[in-house]
Scaffold this motif. Structure first.
Motif, PDB file in Angstrom:
ATOM      1  N   GLU A 270       0.834  -1.205   0.000  1.00 35.37           N
ATOM      2  CA  GLU A 270       0.000   0.000   0.000  1.00 35.37           C
ATOM      3  C   GLU A 270       0.865   1.250   0.000  1.00 35.37           C
ATOM      4  OE1 GLU A 270      -3.470  -2.273   2.612  1.00 35.37           O
ATOM      5  OE2 GLU A 270      -2.188  -0.765   3.563  1.00 35.37           O
ATOM      6  N   MET A 271       1.930   1.209   0.798  1.00 36.27           N
ATOM      7  CA  MET A 271       2.847   2.354   0.834  1.00 36.27           C
ATOM      8  C   MET A 271       3.506   2.539  -0.528  1.00 36.27           C
ATOM      9  SD  MET A 271       4.815   1.786   4.441  1.00 36.27           S
ATOM     10  CE  MET A 271       5.562   3.416   4.443  1.00 36.27           C
ATOM     11  N   ALA A 272       3.817   1.427  -1.169  1.00 36.60           N
ATOM     12  CA  ALA A 272       4.478   1.487  -2.468  1.00 36.60           C
ATOM     13  C   ALA A 272       3.503   1.961  -3.551  1.00 36.60           C
ATOM     14  CB  ALA A 272       5.052   0.120  -2.814  1.00 36.60           C
ATOM     15  N   ASP A 273       2.305   1.399  -3.553  1.00 32.30           N
ATOM     16  CA  ASP A 273       1.290   1.820  -4.530  1.00 32.30           C
ATOM     17  C   ASP A 273       1.048   3.319  -4.439  1.00 32.30           C
ATOM     18  OD1 ASP A 273       0.845  -0.592  -5.659  1.00 32.30           O
ATOM     19  OD2 ASP A 273      -1.176  -0.897  -4.838  1.00 32.30           O
ATOM     20  N   ALA A 274       0.916   3.784  -3.190  1.00 35.63           N
ATOM     21  CA  ALA A 274       0.572   5.192  -2.971  1.00 35.63           C
ATOM     22  C   ALA A 274       1.652   6.132  -3.494  1.00 35.63           C
ATOM     23  CB  ALA A 274       0.339   5.427  -1.478  1.00 35.63           C
ATOM     24  N   ALA A 275       2.888   5.652  -3.549  1.00 37.56           N
ATOM     25  CA  ALA A 275       4.001   6.519  -3.959  1.00 37.56           C
ATOM     26  C   ALA A 275       4.186   6.590  -5.477  1.00 37.56           C
ATOM     27  CB  ALA A 275       5.283   6.025  -3.313  1.00 37.56           C
ATOM     28  N   GLU A 276       3.530   5.698  -6.215  1.00 34.47           N
ATOM     29  CA  GLU A 276       3.755   5.609  -7.669  1.00 34.47           C
ATOM     30  C   GLU A 276       3.579   6.961  -8.351  1.00 34.47           C
ATOM     31  OE1 GLU A 276       4.936   3.174  -9.288  1.00 34.47           O
ATOM     32  OE2 GLU A 276       4.455   1.343  -8.192  1.00 34.47           O
ATOM     33  N   GLY A 277       4.582   7.333  -9.086  1.00 36.63           N
ATOM     34  CA  GLY A 277       4.505   8.569  -9.873  1.00 36.63           C
ATOM     35  C   GLY A 277       4.829   9.823  -9.067  1.00 36.63           C
ATOM     36  N   ILE A 278       4.972   9.690  -7.741  1.00 32.38           N
ATOM     37  CA  ILE A 278       5.212  10.865  -6.879  1.00 32.38           C
ATOM     38  C   ILE A 278       6.614  10.796  -6.262  1.00 32.38           C
ATOM     39  CG2 ILE A 278       4.373  12.210  -4.924  1.00 32.38           C
ATOM     40  CD1 ILE A 278       1.609  10.963  -5.343  1.00 32.38           C
ATOM     41  N   PHE A 279       6.898   9.652  -5.653  1.00 26.16           N
ATOM     42  CA  PHE A 279       8.234   9.389  -5.105  1.00 26.16           C
ATOM     43  C   PHE A 279       8.705   8.058  -5.652  1.00 26.16           C
ATOM     44  CE2 PHE A 279       7.013  12.487  -1.915  1.00 26.16           C
ATOM     45  CZ  PHE A 279       8.214  13.106  -1.592  1.00 26.16           C
ATOM     46  N   GLU A 280       9.984   7.979  -5.973  1.00 24.30           N
ATOM     47  CA  GLU A 280      10.516   6.663  -6.317  1.00 24.30           C
ATOM     48  C   GLU A 280      11.140   6.052  -5.071  1.00 24.30           C
ATOM     49  OE1 GLU A 280      13.809   6.710  -9.093  1.00 24.30           O
ATOM     50  OE2 GLU A 280      13.914   8.888  -8.854  1.00 24.30           O
ATOM     51  N   ILE A 281      10.852   4.779  -4.891  1.00 20.33           N
ATOM     52  CA  ILE A 281      11.382   4.082  -3.714  1.00 20.33           C
ATOM     53  C   ILE A 281      12.775   3.578  -4.053  1.00 20.33           C
ATOM     54  CG2 ILE A 281      11.053   2.140  -2.137  1.00 20.33           C
ATOM     55  CD1 ILE A 281       8.026   2.490  -2.605  1.00 20.33           C
ATOM     56  N   VAL A 282      13.737   4.089  -3.316  1.00 24.41           N
ATOM     57  CA  VAL A 282      15.134   3.770  -3.619  1.00 24.41           C
ATOM     58  C   VAL A 282      15.610   2.601  -2.770  1.00 24.41           C
ATOM     59  CG1 VAL A 282      17.480   4.735  -3.657  1.00 24.41           C
ATOM     60  CG2 VAL A 282      15.527   6.184  -4.239  1.00 24.41           C
ATOM     61  N   LYS A 283      15.088   2.522  -1.570  1.00 20.17           N
ATOM     62  CA  LYS A 283      15.539   1.451  -0.672  1.00 20.17           C
ATOM     63  C   LYS A 283      14.408   1.057   0.283  1.00 20.17           C
ATOM     64  CE  LYS A 283      19.732   2.122   1.155  1.00 20.17           C
ATOM     65  NZ  LYS A 283      20.713   2.620   2.148  1.00 20.17           N
ATOM     66  N   VAL A 284      14.315  -0.233   0.545  1.00 18.81           N
ATOM     67  CA  VAL A 284      13.361  -0.729   1.552  1.00 18.81           C
ATOM     68  C   VAL A 284      14.104  -1.687   2.465  1.00 18.81           C
ATOM     69  CG1 VAL A 284      11.256  -2.062   1.982  1.00 18.81           C
ATOM     70  CG2 VAL A 284      11.406  -0.644  -0.057  1.00 18.81           C
ATOM     71  N   ARG A 285      13.928  -1.517   3.742  1.00 22.25           N
ATOM     72  CA  ARG A 285      14.472  -2.478   4.703  1.00 22.25           C
ATOM     73  C   ARG A 285      13.350  -2.944   5.614  1.00 22.25           C
ATOM     74  NH1 ARG A 285      20.283  -0.843   6.770  1.00 22.25           N
ATOM     75  NH2 ARG A 285      19.598  -2.201   8.451  1.00 22.25           N
ATOM     76  N   ASN A 286      13.416  -4.194   5.997  1.00 22.79           N
ATOM     77  CA  ASN A 286      12.520  -4.675   7.051  1.00 22.79           C
ATOM     78  C   ASN A 286      13.413  -5.085   8.215  1.00 22.79           C
ATOM     79  OD1 ASN A 286      10.731  -5.887   8.756  1.00 22.79           O
ATOM     80  ND2 ASN A 286      10.168  -7.543   7.364  1.00 22.79           N
ATOM     81  N   ASP A 287      13.371  -4.289   9.265  1.00 27.97           N
ATOM     82  CA  ASP A 287      14.265  -4.506  10.409  1.00 27.97           C
ATOM     83  C   ASP A 287      13.490  -4.922  11.647  1.00 27.97           C
ATOM     84  OD1 ASP A 287      16.620  -3.870   9.003  1.00 27.97           O
ATOM     85  OD2 ASP A 287      16.312  -1.727   9.313  1.00 27.97           O
ATOM     86  N   ARG A 288      12.600  -5.904  11.474  1.00 22.40           N
ATOM     87  CA  ARG A 288      11.757  -6.247  12.634  1.00 22.40           C
ATOM     88  C   ARG A 288      12.588  -6.762  13.812  1.00 22.40           C
ATOM     89  NH1 ARG A 288      10.267 -11.885  12.688  1.00 22.40           N
ATOM     90  NH2 ARG A 288      10.842 -12.860  10.729  1.00 22.40           N
ATOM     91  N   MET A 289      13.746  -7.368  13.506  1.00 19.88           N
ATOM     92  CA  MET A 289      14.605  -7.842  14.611  1.00 19.88           C
ATOM     93  C   MET A 289      15.054  -6.677  15.493  1.00 19.88           C
ATOM     94  SD  MET A 289      14.543 -10.978  14.209  1.00 19.88           S
ATOM     95  CE  MET A 289      14.018 -12.070  12.925  1.00 19.88           C
ATOM     96  N   ASP A 290      15.239  -5.524  14.867  1.00 21.04           N
ATOM     97  CA  ASP A 290      15.615  -4.333  15.645  1.00 21.04           C
ATOM     98  C   ASP A 290      14.527  -3.968  16.645  1.00 21.04           C
ATOM     99  OD1 ASP A 290      18.125  -3.683  14.713  1.00 21.04           O
ATOM    100  OD2 ASP A 290      17.397  -2.401  13.101  1.00 21.04           O
ATOM    101  N   TYR A 291      13.274  -4.180  16.230  1.00 21.72           N
ATOM    102  CA  TYR A 291      12.201  -3.813  17.161  1.00 21.72           C
ATOM    103  C   TYR A 291      12.068  -4.844  18.279  1.00 21.72           C
ATOM    104  CZ  TYR A 291       8.860  -0.097  17.958  1.00 21.72           C
ATOM    105  OH  TYR A 291       8.241   1.016  18.444  1.00 21.72           O
ATOM    106  N   ILE A 292      12.497  -6.069  18.011  1.00 25.42           N
ATOM    107  CA  ILE A 292      12.469  -7.070  19.091  1.00 25.42           C
ATOM    108  C   ILE A 292      13.417  -6.636  20.208  1.00 25.42           C
ATOM    109  CG2 ILE A 292      13.024  -9.467  19.682  1.00 25.42           C
ATOM    110  CD1 ILE A 292      12.056 -10.234  16.835  1.00 25.42           C
ATOM    111  N   ARG A 293      14.627  -6.237  19.808  1.00 22.40           N
ATOM    112  CA  ARG A 293      15.584  -5.778  20.838  1.00 22.40           C
ATOM    113  C   ARG A 293      15.093  -4.506  21.516  1.00 22.40           C
ATOM    114  NH1 ARG A 293      21.862  -6.208  19.145  1.00 22.40           N
ATOM    115  NH2 ARG A 293      22.101  -5.388  21.248  1.00 22.40           N
ATOM    116  N   THR A 294      14.541  -3.598  20.723  1.00 21.74           N
ATOM    117  CA  THR A 294      14.048  -2.336  21.298  1.00 21.74           C
ATOM    118  C   THR A 294      12.907  -2.601  22.273  1.00 21.74           C
ATOM    119  OG1 THR A 294      14.541  -1.314  19.154  1.00 21.74           O
ATOM    120  CG2 THR A 294      13.227  -0.020  20.713  1.00 21.74           C
ATOM    121  N   GLY A 295      11.972  -3.431  21.861  1.00 21.01           N
ATOM    122  CA  GLY A 295      10.804  -3.723  22.697  1.00 21.01           C
ATOM    123  C   GLY A 295      11.206  -4.409  23.996  1.00 21.01           C
TER     124      GLY A 295
END
Lengths: 296, 90
Positions: free
Chosen positions: A210-235
């Motif tokens: 949804e985030m990607a669809d919404a950006a089409e034609g307005i912003f180009e997505i240069v990088k995507v990371r999924n860092d859920r492990m970071d939130y495990i340590r943070t939480g």
């Protein structure tokens, strides 16, 4: 300027319900800069502290949005001002503007009295900058850009309006760095989600698509990371700190709320461990010949 | 409240059986300890809550996904006994 749009996000009252519980309470479990979102750990650093991992996260977004040394930077959903402070004190930004819907967060930031920091209690959809920004950063706000119960199309339309506004506020060639919790391997609308029913009312997190669809034609997505492990340590850190400061927490907010946060951290951890929630970090570049009317 | 001493295997099993029976509205003797809790209809919320209540019962921190990783009462009892022994050794 933009025409008036309908903002489908979390209301100011619902934001206040969560974030205005008390600054002293949040200080019990957050890092020294009061960052209330997933930190960024470096596995090469042994026993890295939450303070250090949160600062790495701030620097990451500053780097990705090319904000270091910039004249004007916008932080959408600025929390207690950790990013704003980092921008002006470490990265020589002349003016860092933060938007929040929380009155207590505004109080906290104003009390820091940092030269070059400006905070406004307003939604992104009401924002109207005097001058263009060099960079935009938004960490832990996208979660609030859509209420539950909307169809996918309405959610994407809301996200698209956000991108459209950011596009208008950014200088040509400008960059944006986003961080948000996103929905993972779970059906939207699954009942019994403690965190969204009891802790974050009027909040529905995005899917990456949804985030990607919404950006089409307005912003180009240069990088995507999924860092859920970071939130495990943070939480885990959030929860451990809350429990270490349990009697102070109960004194500040009462046992019911302290227990609710303890539970919330457990549920949040479970979500990141199971991959039913993810932690996305997106780097986006403004498309200078945009196609706002592109067929999705 | 946290206990002053570690519960026995039997106490753990009895506690889990009575919890699960209460959630499901079943009689404790009818709960099959080898059956997956999800197969009994426990959802994610109940499974996360169960390990939270277990924390209180045992008096030590447990993973919120414990009941996903060890999905039956029997497997939970086994890992908990192992965990408790490991922790008291260290």
């Amino acid at each position: 300027m933009n025409q008036t749009i309908e903002n489908p996000g979390t209301s100011k009252a619902a934001i206040s319900y969560h974030y205005d519980i008390g600054n002293d309470f949040y200080r019990l479990f957050l890092d020294r800069n009061c960052c209330y979102s997933g930190a960024m750990y470096d596995e090469a650093v042994e026993n890295e502290s939450l303070d250090s991992a949160q600062e790495r996260k701030l620097d990451y977004h500053i780097h990705e949005s090319k904000a270091s040394g910039a004249k004007r930077v916008l932080d959408v959903g600025c929390g207690w001002g950790g990013m704003l402070k980092r921008l002006v004190t470490v990265h020589r930004v002349a003016l860092a503007t933060g938007l929040t819907l929380s009155a207590r967060q505004e109080d906290y930031i104003r009390a820091m009295a940092l030269p070059g920091v400006e905070v406004r209690v307003e939604s992104w959809s009401d924002h109207s900058p005097g001058e263009l920004y060099d960079s935009i950063i938004s960490v832990g706000a996208f979660e609030h850009f859509a209420k539950p119960g909307l169809e996918r199309e309405a959610r994407v339309r809301g996200y698209r309006d956000f991108y459209r506004y950011c596009h208008e506020w950014l200088k040509p060639g400008g960059w944006m760095s986003l961080q948000t919790i996103g929905l993972g391997a779970l059906d939207r609308g699954t009942r019994g989600q403690f965190v969204f029913e009891r802790v974050f009312p009027e909040t529905d997190i995005p899917r990456l698509g949804e985030m990607a669809d919404a950006a089409e034609g307005i912003f180009e997505i240069v990088k995507v990371r999924n860092d859920r492990m970071d939130y495990i340590r943070t939480g885990r850190e959030f929860r451990a700190r809350l429990r270490q400061n349990w009697s102070a927490a109960v004194k500040l907010v009462g046992e019911e709320i302290a227990n609710r946060y303890d539970q919330y951290f457990r549920f949040s951890l479970a979500g990141f461990e199971l991959g039913t929630t993810n932690l996305y970090r997106l780097t986006l570049r403004r498309i200078d010949r945009p196609r706002f009317d592109i067929r999705l | 409240m946290a206990r002053s001493s570690a519960p026995s295997e039997e106490q753990l099993r009895d506690w889990l059986v009575s919890k699960v029976a209460a959630v499901l509205g079943m009689r404790a003797p009818d709960v099959d300890v080898s059956k997956d809790l999800e197969a009994y209809g426990l959802g994610s919320r109940e499974l996360v809550e169960l390990s939270g209540e277990l924390e209180e019962f045992i008096g030590c921190e447990l993973s919120p996904t414990l009941a996903f990783d060890y999905p039956s009462i029997a497997s939970l009892v086994r890992i908990l006994k192992k965990e408790i022994v490991t922790r008291s050794d260290s």
